[in-house]
Scaffold this motif. Structure first.
Motif, PDB file in Angstrom:
ATOM      1  N   TYR A  85       1.085   7.015  14.558  1.00  0.00           N
ATOM      2  CA  TYR A  85       2.049   6.952  13.429  1.00  0.00           C
ATOM      3  C   TYR A  85       3.402   7.442  13.621  1.00  0.00           C
ATOM      4  O   TYR A  85       4.466   7.080  13.999  1.00  0.00           O
ATOM      5  CB  TYR A  85       1.891   7.520  11.936  1.00  0.00           C
ATOM      6  CG  TYR A  85       1.520   9.235  12.013  1.00  0.00           C
ATOM      7  CD1 TYR A  85       2.630  10.072  12.538  1.00  0.00           C
ATOM      8  CD2 TYR A  85       0.197   9.725  11.589  1.00  0.00           C
ATOM      9  CE1 TYR A  85       2.012  11.639  12.851  1.00  0.00           C
ATOM     10  CE2 TYR A  85       0.034  10.913  12.486  1.00  0.00           C
ATOM     11  CZ  TYR A  85       0.676  11.784  12.446  1.00  0.00           C
ATOM     12  OH  TYR A  85       0.081  13.062  12.129  1.00  0.00           O
ATOM     13  N   PHE A 135      -8.587   1.216   8.686  1.00  0.00           N
ATOM     14  CA  PHE A 135      -6.904   0.396   8.911  1.00  0.00           C
ATOM     15  C   PHE A 135      -6.353   0.712   9.605  1.00  0.00           C
ATOM     16  O   PHE A 135      -5.239  -0.005   8.653  1.00  0.00           O
ATOM     17  CB  PHE A 135      -7.517   1.401   7.018  1.00  0.00           C
ATOM     18  CG  PHE A 135      -7.972   0.793   5.811  1.00  0.00           C
ATOM     19  CD1 PHE A 135      -9.251  -0.506   6.282  1.00  0.00           C
ATOM     20  CD2 PHE A 135      -7.306   0.472   5.117  1.00  0.00           C
ATOM     21  CE1 PHE A 135      -9.984  -0.890   5.161  1.00  0.00           C
ATOM     22  CE2 PHE A 135      -8.119  -0.525   3.827  1.00  0.00           C
ATOM     23  CZ  PHE A 135      -8.744  -0.631   3.829  1.00  0.00           C
ATOM     24  N   ALA A 187      -6.397   5.989   8.008  1.00  0.00           N
ATOM     25  CA  ALA A 187      -5.277   4.737   7.227  1.00  0.00           C
ATOM     26  C   ALA A 187      -3.948   5.346   8.687  1.00  0.00           C
ATOM     27  O   ALA A 187      -3.780   6.666   9.747  1.00  0.00           O
ATOM     28  CB  ALA A 187      -5.077   5.172   5.372  1.00  0.00           C
ATOM     29  N   GLU A 193      -1.805   8.846   1.598  1.00  0.00           N
ATOM     30  CA  GLU A 193      -2.294   7.524   0.569  1.00  0.00           C
ATOM     31  C   GLU A 193      -2.114   8.154  -1.069  1.00  0.00           C
ATOM     32  O   GLU A 193      -1.379   9.087  -1.157  1.00  0.00           O
ATOM     33  CB  GLU A 193      -3.990   7.046   0.333  1.00  0.00           C
ATOM     34  CG  GLU A 193      -4.037   6.882   2.266  1.00  0.00           C
ATOM     35  CD  GLU A 193      -4.521   8.242   2.512  1.00  0.00           C
ATOM     36  OE1 GLU A 193      -3.727   8.480   4.068  1.00  0.00           O
ATOM     37  OE2 GLU A 193      -4.703   9.478   2.281  1.00  0.00           O
ATOM     38  N   GLU A 197      -4.904   3.354  -3.702  1.00  0.00           N
ATOM     39  CA  GLU A 197      -5.840   3.324  -2.483  1.00  0.00           C
ATOM     40  C   GLU A 197      -6.768   4.159  -1.993  1.00  0.00           C
ATOM     41  O   GLU A 197      -7.779   4.069  -1.959  1.00  0.00           O
ATOM     42  CB  GLU A 197      -4.541   3.707  -0.981  1.00  0.00           C
ATOM     43  CG  GLU A 197      -3.348   2.992  -0.792  1.00  0.00           C
ATOM     44  CD  GLU A 197      -2.391   3.321  -0.378  1.00  0.00           C
ATOM     45  OE1 GLU A 197      -1.852   2.094   0.441  1.00  0.00           O
ATOM     46  OE2 GLU A 197      -2.609   4.319  -0.021  1.00  0.00           O
ATOM     47  N   PHE A 201     -10.345   3.181  -1.702  1.00  0.00           N
ATOM     48  CA  PHE A 201     -11.198   3.758  -0.083  1.00  0.00           C
ATOM     49  C   PHE A 201     -13.125   4.178  -0.595  1.00  0.00           C
ATOM     50  O   PHE A 201     -13.882   4.072  -0.343  1.00  0.00           O
ATOM     51  CB  PHE A 201     -10.444   4.534   0.264  1.00  0.00           C
ATOM     52  CG  PHE A 201      -9.628   4.214   1.351  1.00  0.00           C
ATOM     53  CD1 PHE A 201      -8.783   2.789   1.281  1.00  0.00           C
ATOM     54  CD2 PHE A 201      -8.238   5.071   1.376  1.00  0.00           C
ATOM     55  CE1 PHE A 201      -7.859   2.780   2.016  1.00  0.00           C
ATOM     56  CE2 PHE A 201      -6.672   4.875   1.855  1.00  0.00           C
ATOM     57  CZ  PHE A 201      -6.875   3.102   2.343  1.00  0.00           C
ATOM     58  N   VAL A 209     -10.944  10.732   4.566  1.00  0.00           N
ATOM     59  CA  VAL A 209      -9.321  10.283   4.665  1.00  0.00           C
ATOM     60  C   VAL A 209      -8.627  10.869   5.690  1.00  0.00           C
ATOM     61  O   VAL A 209      -8.582  12.350   5.635  1.00  0.00           O
ATOM     62  CB  VAL A 209      -9.103   9.391   3.858  1.00  0.00           C
ATOM     63  CG1 VAL A 209      -8.386  10.116   2.745  1.00  0.00           C
ATOM     64  CG2 VAL A 209      -7.648   7.999   4.182  1.00  0.00           C
ATOM     65  N   MET A 211      -5.998  10.249   9.829  1.00  0.00           N
ATOM     66  CA  MET A 211      -5.047   9.631  10.672  1.00  0.00           C
ATOM     67  C   MET A 211      -4.969   9.160  11.910  1.00  0.00           C
ATOM     68  O   MET A 211      -4.096   9.126  12.570  1.00  0.00           O
ATOM     69  CB  MET A 211      -3.092   9.634   9.778  1.00  0.00           C
ATOM     70  CG  MET A 211      -3.073  10.120   8.815  1.00  0.00           C
ATOM     71  SD  MET A 211      -1.434  10.456   8.050  1.00  0.00           S
ATOM     72  CE  MET A 211      -1.462  11.558   6.382  1.00  0.00           C
TER      73      MET A 211
END
Length: 280
Positions: A85, A135, A187, A193, A197, A201, A209, A211
């Motif tokens: 990101y 993802f 993600a 999220e 979502e 998931f 989850v 990043m």
């Protein structure tokens, strides 16, 4: 970026700490930089001085490589990482990982902050990663393949080394640390999220989850590094808790989980020290 960048960075590391050959590479996520302070005879090198290392723009990610010994074992410790990101792309960690391989590392022990999709693994707990769902757009290995590091096509069937994970679980049990297990989903972020979502998931089989994590794991498996990963849970994912998600919350609960994480890694590294190097 030059294909020789990992070798250039390795030469700089050898010049700064001659004769140093680390066995284990550590990547320390948000709030976990305290572990690097425990290294003995430590030498720190800023990522800005290492070709191919990502300069992080995220608060809580220091951006330096610390070389030293932990429990008598030579380790290379990345304080901070780059993220998709931040605009780097999926290959954000590839050159750094290849450098760690080039200077002698056999194992990559990755930590990160993550949200939990299981209420029993609440904020402040630890989860050993068993597998992942990617993802993030693209792959760090897309584009021309560099055969010096690994093959064009490679297996991800044991991406998170099962034998190493069993050793980490045994160490956790010895230390009285509750260590959950689960599948990690990455993600792109940087936003958290949506509730929908997270429901999706969970249906896909994810337990945590985040990043990060996956870019460096894929790069490590490509070049033959074993991988083990433990997430510090900083929150229950969106829709599972009444609390609003924030980076401040991430840092707060990463610090709480850090106590167990530091104990776990230190004890595991001690165990590594009791076994000979693979090339010995």
């Amino acid at each position: 970026m030059s294909s020789n960048t990992p070798f250039e960075a390795a030469d700089i590391i050898r010049a700064r700490k001659p004769g140093f050959a680390p066995r284990v590479a550590l990547i320390l996520g948000s709030g976990l930089g305290v572990l690097a302070e425990q290294l003995v005879d430590a030498v720190s090198i800023g990522y800005a001085d290492l070709p191919g290392f990502p300069i992080s723009t995220v608060h809580g990610h220091a951006g330096e490589l610390v070389l030293g010994t932990l429990a008598g074992v030579p380790v290379a410790c990345m304080k901070g990482r780059g993220h998709f990101y931040e605009g780097y792309g999926p290959g954000v960690m590839t050159s750094a990982i290849r450098t760690l391989k080039e200077i002698g590392c056999e194992l990559l022990f990755v930590t990160n902050a993550a949200g939990s999709l299981r209420v029993e693994a609440d904020a402040g707990s630890l989860v050993a990663i068993t597998d992942h769902i990617n993802f993030l757009p693209g792959s760090p290995m897309s584009g021309p393949n560099d055969e010096r590091f690994g093959p064009r096509f490679f297996s991800m069937s044991n991406a998170y080394d099962a034998q190493t994970r069993e050793q980490v679980k045994a160490v956790a049990a010895e230390k009285g640390i509750v260590l959950h297990e689960g599948v990690y989903l990455a993600a792109a972020g940087p936003h958290f999220e949506t509730v929908a979502e997270i429901r999706a998931f969970k249906t896909l089989g994810a337990d945590v989850v985040g990043m990060s994590l996956i870019p460096e794991v894929i790069a490590a498996r490509h070049c033959g590094l074993k991988v083990t990963a433990v997430s510090a849970i900083t929150n229950l994912a969106e829709g599972l808790s009444p609390f609003a998600l924030s980076h401040e919350q991430t840092l707060k609960y990463a610090a709480i989980a850090a106590k167990d994480m530091v104990t776990l890694i230190h004890a595991y590294i001690e165990r590594v020290g009791s076994t000979p190097r693979a090339d010995a």
